[in-house]
Design an enzyme around this catalytic site. Structure first.
Site, PDB file in Angstrom:
ATOM      1  CG  ASP A 224      37.960  54.871  43.885  1.00 23.76           C
ATOM      2  OD1 ASP A 224      39.152  54.712  43.588  1.00 23.76           O
ATOM      3  OD2 ASP A 224      37.134  55.419  43.129  1.00 23.76           O
ATOM      4  CG  HIS A 229      41.747  61.039  45.813  1.00 23.49           C
ATOM      5  ND1 HIS A 229      43.069  60.771  45.565  1.00 23.49           N
ATOM      6  CD2 HIS A 229      41.054  60.409  44.823  1.00 23.49           C
ATOM      7  CE1 HIS A 229      43.162  60.030  44.464  1.00 23.49           C
ATOM      8  NE2 HIS A 229      41.961  59.790  44.011  1.00 23.49           N
TER       9      HIS A 229
HETATM   10  C1  BG6 Z   1      40.631  58.104  41.125  1.00 25.69           C
HETATM   11  C2  BG6 Z   1      39.475  57.190  41.428  1.00 25.69           C
HETATM   12  O1  BG6 Z   1      41.651  57.960  42.055  1.00 25.69           O
HETATM   13  O2  BG6 Z   1      40.178  59.443  41.118  1.00 25.69           O
HETATM   14  C3  BG6 Z   1      38.333  57.394  40.451  1.00 25.69           C
HETATM   15  O3  BG6 Z   1      39.915  55.832  41.378  1.00 25.69           O
HETATM   16  C4  BG6 Z   1      37.948  58.850  40.370  1.00 25.69           C
HETATM   17  O4  BG6 Z   1      37.206  56.599  40.798  1.00 25.69           O
HETATM   18  C5  BG6 Z   1      39.175  59.723  40.161  1.00 25.69           C
HETATM   19  O5  BG6 Z   1      37.029  59.010  39.311  1.00 25.69           O
HETATM   20  C6  BG6 Z   1      38.821  61.191  40.258  1.00 25.69           C
HETATM   21  O6  BG6 Z   1      39.933  61.959  39.880  1.00 25.69           O
HETATM   22  P1  BG6 Z   1      39.744  63.415  39.266  1.00 25.69           P
HETATM   23  O7  BG6 Z   1      41.128  63.947  39.155  1.00 25.69           O
HETATM   24  O8  BG6 Z   1      39.042  63.260  37.973  1.00 25.69           O
HETATM   25  O9  BG6 Z   1      38.902  64.150  40.275  1.00 25.69           O
END
Ligand code: BG6
Length: 476
Positions: A224, A229
């Site tokens: 995920d 990321h």
């Molecule tokens: C998403 C994930 O891509 O990013 C989630 O699927 C996660 O699990 C989210 O909570 C976090 O994004 P941000 O922008 O809130 O840090």
């Protein structure tokens, strides 16, 4: 623009909000935004649902009535069963009233339905020359499924029409990191193994699975968050200066980083990667359940909600510089940052005074910011040295609203700028690197290490750095 998955969490929380802000600021070109999803409901019922979401996610002072009304006039809703091509007929009828208009299909759904959706759009002749498709992450669940989905989508769209989202690339501080690196000569000349000791990337969330168990329990933190990321952040930090900001030029450089990642194989996985799962605990004094007791999670689930790992980039610039990555849900607090730890001075002329090595922190959230830690002199007659924090942020009080990553990415998709989207080869190379880890965990079975909710993860994660005489940044 057609948003498939229009009643889903992402669309309701982020996509419509992003489109509204760009509309409010006069950037959204003319045209309609058609929401589609499995739910049978009227346009009015959909707008009612959207209004509820807007009340939660857009401050009232940003949403004066006349602007909100003007925005929703642009919106439509159509029920659509992604797998049943017949159900696309009303959509086709609507779009074909304007055959020349540009079409953007945003698939805000699980990736297993990307291929059937492309096929149905094609059968209805909805993919015209200017059409683009935006794919939400994660694309696939492993290398084979990612290849299969990419190939299926690319039967109908050219790679230049495919925009794979990684919303971390759209975050303001990530853009700022690029400017910091490539808009200043002083950082770039220090940006390599001679001066950098190690790098830490942390994406910590305080939330749990929040009603997404159906997706998360089959996915876990590695797929995920790390596959997308964290590896993308690592690419932006580690890539060579690209000759321009043009999409393929930047993506070529990111791809080289992914290809230079040292593979983690067999026994290395056990020593370099820690997986964890949260136990019950308390958040702000309120009890929260263990991951295994969350709604929709298997009672004996071995899905990891936390990952920490150490890796290297095998090239001249980064030889022997460890990159420590960690991410998890239900951690002590929400914080995401990249910290570049520079080497200590080779020789201190200030006696025994322990000089804090320089550190550059790029904070993604909750507050965005960039900070440089230097050593300075304490005022007084002696030569006493103290750490000095230099803030390099723009004053956010001067802007009424810091654009969310999705605002930037949606506008980029509309304008056809692909620099902040992931190319097929990057995506597949990232999966190739991740896969030995998921394979080993699957073969080993067993429950991940546990950690109490609202702490900093399993103890083995601290040990991962302690072995190298280092600590995780702040709070661990
Ligand atoms: C998403 C994930 O891509 O990013 C989630 O699927 C996660 O699990 C989210 O909570 C976090 O994004 P941000 O922008 O809130 O840090």
């Amino acid at each position: 623009m057609v948003i498939v998955g229009a009643t889903g969490d992402l669309a309701m929380r982020k996509l419509y909000r992003a489109l509204y802000y760009r509309f409010r600021d006069g950037q959204l070109p003319d045209g309609r935004i058609i929401g589609a999803s499995r739910t049978e409901m009227s346009r009015d019922a959909f707008l009612g649902k959207l209004f509820e979401a807007a009340q939660r996610y857009i401050p009232a002072e940003h949403r004066p009535d006349e602007q909100w009304q003007a925005f929703i006039e642009r919106l439509d809703y159509l029920p659509l069963d992604a797998f049943n091509c017949d159900s696309y007929a009303p959509l086709a009828e609507k779009l074909n009233q304007f055959p020349e208009r540009q079409r953007i299909f945003y698939f805000s759904t699980g990736s297993r339905i990307f291929a059937p959706m492309c096929e149905c759009l094609y059968r209805h002749e909805l993919i015209n020359a200017g059409a683009r498709v935006v794919l939400e992450k994660p694309v696939g669940t492993d290398l084979a499924s990612a290849i299969e989905i990419n190939e299926a989508v690319l039967q109908y769209f050219d790679e230049s029409q495919v925009f794979r989202i990684d919303h971390y690339l759209g975050k303001e501080p990530v853009q700022n990191l690029m400017v910091l690196r490539f808009g200043n000569s002083m950082f770039e000349s220090l940006w390599h193994q001679t001066y950098i000791d190690h790098i830490q990337i942390t994406v910590a969330e305080s939330l749990g699975v929040e009603g997404r168990a159906g997706f998360y329990d089959h996915t876990g933190a590695l797929r995920d968050m790390v596959q997308s990321h964290l590896l993308q952040l690592l690419c932006i930090i580690a890539m060579e200066p690209p000759p321009s900001i043009e999409a393929d030029v930047v993506r070529d450089e990111k791809l080289k980083v992914l290809r230079s990642l040292r593979p983690l194989l067999d026994g290395d996985i056990d020593t370099h990667v820690v997986r964890g799962q949260y136990l019950a605990g308390a958040v702000d004094g309120q009890p929260v359940p263990a991951y295994r007791n969350e709604d929709g999670v298997d009672a004996d689930s071995n899905t990891e909600t936390y990952v920490a790992l150490k890796t290297y980039i095998d090239n001249w610039r980064w030889a022997n510089v460890p990159f420590y990555l960690r991410t998890g849900k239900r951690l002590a607090r929400r914080t995401s940052e990249i910290v570049i730890h520079f080497r200590a001075v080779p020789h201190s002329i200030f006696g025994e005074a322990a000089l804090t090595p320089n550190r550059l922190t790029i904070r993604l959230q909750p507050e965005e910011g960039i900070q440089l830690l230097l050593s300075g002199k304490r005022i007084g007659t002696g030569m006493s040295v103290r750490p000095l924090e230099l803030n390099l942020d723009e004053d956010q009080r001067e802007v009424d609203h810091v654009p969310d990553a999705y605002e930037r990415l949606l506008m980029d998709a509309i304008r056809g700028r692909a620099t902040l989207f992931v190319r097929r080869d990057e995506l597949e190379t990232a999966w190739r690197w991740i896969e030995p880890i998921t394979d080993r965990w699957k073969a080993q079975g067993g429950r991940p290490d546990t950690y109490v909710a609202s702490t900093w993860g399993p103890t083995r994660a601290a040990a991962l750095l302690a072995r190298d005489n280092r600590d995780w940044d702040e709070g661990c």
